[in-house]
Enzyme design. Sequence first.
Site, PDB file in Angstrom:
ATOM      1  NE  ARG A  58      28.284  35.261  61.591  1.00 52.97           N
ATOM      2  CZ  ARG A  58      27.012  34.913  61.592  1.00 52.97           C
ATOM      3  NH1 ARG A  58      26.258  35.130  62.639  1.00 52.97           N
ATOM      4  NH2 ARG A  58      26.477  34.329  60.559  1.00 52.97           N
ATOM      5  CG  HIS A  62      29.906  30.325  60.040  1.00 56.53           C
ATOM      6  ND1 HIS A  62      29.394  31.135  59.060  1.00 56.53           N
ATOM      7  CD2 HIS A  62      30.220  29.164  59.419  1.00 56.53           C
ATOM      8  CE1 HIS A  62      29.363  30.490  57.911  1.00 56.53           C
ATOM      9  NE2 HIS A  62      29.870  29.295  58.093  1.00 56.53           N
ATOM     10  N   GLY A  68      29.343  20.834  63.761  1.00 54.06           N
ATOM     11  CA  GLY A  68      30.100  20.887  65.006  1.00 54.06           C
ATOM     12  C   GLY A  68      31.341  21.749  64.857  1.00 54.06           C
ATOM     13  CG  ASN A  90      30.136  35.360  51.469  1.00 50.67           C
ATOM     14  OD1 ASN A  90      29.424  36.367  51.549  1.00 50.67           O
ATOM     15  ND2 ASN A  90      30.494  34.809  50.340  1.00 50.67           N
ATOM     16  N   PRO A 157      21.234  29.987  62.140  1.00 49.54           N
ATOM     17  CG  PRO A 157      21.577  30.533  64.375  1.00 49.54           C
ATOM     18  CD  PRO A 157      22.087  29.659  63.281  1.00 49.54           C
ATOM     19  CG  HIS A 187      24.337  39.926  68.053  1.00 51.43           C
ATOM     20  ND1 HIS A 187      23.028  39.615  67.822  1.00 51.43           N
ATOM     21  CD2 HIS A 187      25.052  39.112  67.238  1.00 51.43           C
ATOM     22  CE1 HIS A 187      22.939  38.659  66.899  1.00 51.43           C
ATOM     23  NE2 HIS A 187      24.164  38.333  66.539  1.00 51.43           N
ATOM     24  CB  THR A 188      28.382  43.030  73.252  1.00 50.42           C
ATOM     25  OG1 THR A 188      29.061  44.194  73.735  1.00 50.42           O
ATOM     26  CG2 THR A 188      29.331  41.845  73.384  1.00 50.42           C
ATOM     27  CG  ASP A 247      29.463  46.843  76.685  1.00 57.16           C
ATOM     28  OD1 ASP A 247      28.687  46.331  75.859  1.00 57.16           O
ATOM     29  OD2 ASP A 247      29.897  48.003  76.556  1.00 57.16           O
TER      30      ASP A 247
HETATM   31  C1  LIG Z   1      29.865  35.123  49.071  1.00 58.17           C
HETATM   32  O1  LIG Z   1      28.607  34.574  48.744  1.00 58.17           O
HETATM   33  C2  LIG Z   1      28.056  35.034  47.529  1.00 58.17           C
HETATM   34  C3  LIG Z   1      26.742  34.324  47.317  1.00 58.17           C
HETATM   35  O2  LIG Z   1      25.809  34.761  48.234  1.00 58.17           O
HETATM   36  C4  LIG Z   1      29.014  34.768  46.359  1.00 58.17           C
HETATM   37  O3  LIG Z   1      28.512  35.338  45.181  1.00 58.17           O
HETATM   38  C5  LIG Z   1      30.403  35.313  46.658  1.00 58.17           C
HETATM   39  O4  LIG Z   1      31.291  34.922  45.657  1.00 58.17           O
HETATM   40  C6  LIG Z   1      30.880  34.754  47.994  1.00 58.17           C
HETATM   41  N1  LIG Z   1      32.240  35.089  48.309  1.00 58.17           N
HETATM   42  C7  LIG Z   1      32.723  36.299  48.596  1.00 58.17           C
HETATM   43  C8  LIG Z   1      34.160  36.355  48.959  1.00 58.17           C
HETATM   44  O5  LIG Z   1      32.039  37.291  48.612  1.00 58.17           O
END
Ligand SMILES: *[C@@H]1O[C@H](CO)[C@@H](O)[C@H](O)[C@H]1NC(C)=O
Length: 315
Positions: A58, A62, A68, A90, A157, A187-188, A247
């Site tokens: 993931r 991301h 990039g 996050n 996305p 997503h497996t 898989d």
């Molecule tokens: C994650 O994002 C949210 C905002 O959507 C924020 O409030 C939070 O502090 C961020 N960090 C963590 C570690 O959750």
Amino acid sequence: MAATLVSLALSILFISSSVNALSLNYYDKTCPHLESAVTDAVKNGIVNDKTVPAALLRMHFHDCFIRGCDASVLLESKGNQKAEKDGPPNISLHAFYVINNAKKAVEELCPGVVSCADILALAARDAVALSGGPTWQVPKGRKDGRISKAADTSQLPAPVFNITQLQQSFSQRGLNLNDLVALSGGHTLGFAHCSSFQNRIHNFNGSVDIDPSLKSTFAATLRSICPEHNKVRSAGITLDSTTTAFDNAYYKLLLKGKSIFSSDEALLSTPKTKALVSKFASSQEEFDNAFVKSMIKMSSIPGGQEIRLDCRKVR
Ligand SMILES: *[C@@H]1O[C@H](CO)[C@@H](O)[C@H](O)[C@H]1NC(C)=O
Ligand SMILES: *[C@@H]1O[C@H](CO)[C@@H](O)[C@H](O)[C@H]1NC(C)=O
Ligand SMILES: *[C@@H]1O[C@H](CO)[C@@H](O)[C@H](O)[C@H]1NC(C)=O
């Protein structure tokens, strides 16, 4: 004629160096034991936490989708300058320590030579291979970037995207529908929090409460895990039934009305993408081959310009 050839050669040279052309043997001379150091760090992470492979895959995705593959996802916030890792999605990111440990080991072997972006690309490959998936050789030579902004996470996305939006997001990064369907197979491994599929199981639209493309017993399960006013931020469900095994179960479940995100279900909404889902559902080998091809493509999206010493901050 000769002049034309020279200028053609120069322009090819220029194009390739301007996108940090990657190569398989990039560190052969400067850091020959790089890959085993990264693999060891990934293995150590998995010993303590079976969700590490999903997290690394993931994290790499991301990273590549924003500026990039430049390790921007690894940078920490500075004061009120919130970095990507503190942006809204996050909740789907963790296990940064695995990359930081790998970087520490690599810096001891060959100081200042290997980018964090390359370490993350290698770790993502290891994550797949160590979960029983395919393995491949990773082209290397990525550079680390200096910018990471929480607001940029809006470019990822989203789980509520339809096929048009998904196709657009991927094509902006040089990725086609084959890549979309193959990479969705990632997503497996992994976990979906209620917030990312709540749209399908409560107030789906003005006339129906639940997305009718969901098998009703499965929708009932999702609703019991995620009630309408769910307060448990960590609640959710694994993305497929074999969450630590790489898989093709993900595609089989899609065909049975057991998709989790709208963006998974969307893959069934065009004949071309649906045919790919069916192909990957019926052949693990076809999926593996397509996944490897698309991963190499995604993980070559250029970005960055330097080598960080600590993956968490710019030099
Ligand atoms: C994650 O994002 C949210 C905002 O959507 C924020 O409030 C939070 O502090 C961020 N960090 C963590 C570690 O959750
Ligand atoms: C996808 O969503 C966008 C934005 O809401 C919309 O404009 C478009 O028509 C949708 N496409 C499909 C195929 O549903
Ligand atoms: C809600 O979804 C159902 C099933 O997909 C569809 O038939 C209906 O037209 C949708 N209604 C609205 C208002 O979008």
